[in-house]
Design a protein around this motif. Structure first.
Motif, short mmCIF file in Angstrom:
data_model
loop_
_atom_site.label_atom_id
_atom_site.label_comp_id
_atom_site.label_asym_id
_atom_site.label_seq_id
_atom_site.Cartn_x
_atom_site.Cartn_y
_atom_site.Cartn_z
N GLY A 178 0.81 -1.20 0.00
CA GLY A 178 0.00 0.00 0.00
C GLY A 178 0.85 1.25 0.00
N ILE A 179 0.27 2.33 -0.47
CA ILE A 179 0.93 3.63 -0.48
C ILE A 179 0.14 4.54 0.44
CG2 ILE A 179 1.75 5.54 -1.90
CD1 ILE A 179 1.47 3.67 -4.34
N PRO A 180 0.72 4.98 1.55
CA PRO A 180 -0.01 5.84 2.48
C PRO A 180 -0.51 7.12 1.78
CG PRO A 180 2.06 5.11 3.45
CD PRO A 180 2.08 4.70 2.01
N GLY A 181 -1.75 7.45 2.03
CA GLY A 181 -2.33 8.67 1.51
C GLY A 181 -2.80 8.59 0.06
N VAL A 182 -2.65 7.43 -0.58
CA VAL A 182 -3.10 7.29 -1.96
C VAL A 182 -4.35 6.42 -1.98
CG1 VAL A 182 -2.52 6.36 -4.23
CG2 VAL A 182 -0.79 7.56 -2.90
N SER A 183 -5.35 6.89 -2.69
CA SER A 183 -6.57 6.10 -2.85
C SER A 183 -7.01 6.24 -4.29
CB SER A 183 -7.66 6.59 -1.90
OG SER A 183 -7.98 7.93 -2.21
N LEU B 186 -4.02 0.72 -6.53
CA LEU B 186 -4.20 -0.24 -5.43
C LEU B 186 -2.98 -0.33 -4.54
CD1 LEU B 186 -5.87 -3.19 -7.39
CD2 LEU B 186 -6.95 -1.73 -5.69
N GLY B 187 -1.81 -0.09 -5.10
CA GLY B 187 -0.56 -0.19 -4.37
C GLY B 187 0.58 -0.43 -5.34
N LEU B 188 1.68 -0.93 -4.83
CA LEU B 188 2.87 -1.19 -5.63
C LEU B 188 3.23 -2.67 -5.56
CD1 LEU B 188 5.08 1.79 -4.39
CD2 LEU B 188 3.81 1.67 -6.54
N ILE B 189 3.79 -3.18 -6.65
CA ILE B 189 4.34 -4.54 -6.65
C ILE B 189 5.78 -4.48 -7.13
CG2 ILE B 189 2.14 -5.73 -7.03
CD1 ILE B 189 3.09 -6.15 -9.97
N PRO B 190 6.62 -5.37 -6.59
CA PRO B 190 7.98 -5.45 -7.11
C PRO B 190 7.99 -6.25 -8.41
CG PRO B 190 7.69 -6.98 -5.29
CD PRO B 190 6.40 -6.25 -5.44
#
Length: 140
Positions: A34-39, A43-47
């Motif tokens: 997840g990325i704090p403060g992002v909506s 959805l988030g980040l993946i490596p």
């Protein structure tokens, strides 16, 4: 209007197609950070490929149904930007003649009709995808 190769995949219980030239690889969607403060549309980040890529929420971005859980991520590169699309299943490649309008998703159509009867699905306009994503990120 020329024929192009498309990658067919299932996301949010819908068949979608993206020009194959934009697809890079499909990886398991195991770790989503997840990325704090992002909506909104992210959805988030993946490596993947030695870097962190944003995973785009097609459900929120284009109003698709919720669908089944996505276990894969389709890594794409559009206009020099890398991103990941959550995918339930990769169906395969087809050759299709499609002309884009300004909409992010085409109307539902028969894609790959000559291959196994075809699939009813929608084609993603890659330029409109990037524009919609930029607009959603900037307005969030």
């Amino acid at each position: 209007m020329a024929e192009s190769n498309f990658l067919l995949f299932k996301s949010a219980d819908q068949i979608l197609a993206l020009e194959a030239e934009y697809s890079r690889q499909v990886v398991p969607l195991e770790q989503l950070y997840g990325i704090p403060g992002v909506s909104g549309a992210i959805l988030g980040l993946i490596p993947a490929a030695g870097r962190a890529l944003p995973v785009i929420d097609l459900v929120k971005l284009v109003g698709l149904g919720s669908g089944a859980a996505n276990s894969l991520a389709l890594i794409c590169e559009i206009d020099g930007e890398s991103l990941a699309l959550p995918v339930e299943q990769v169906i395969g490649f087809v050759r299709e003649e499609v002309s884009y309008d300004s909409d992010l998703l085409s109307e539902e159509m028969l894609i790959g009709g000559y291959f196994g009867g075809g699939h009813k699905g929608r084609v993603i306009n890659p330029n409109a995808l990037m524009t919609a994503l930029q607009n959603r990120v900037l307005s969030a």
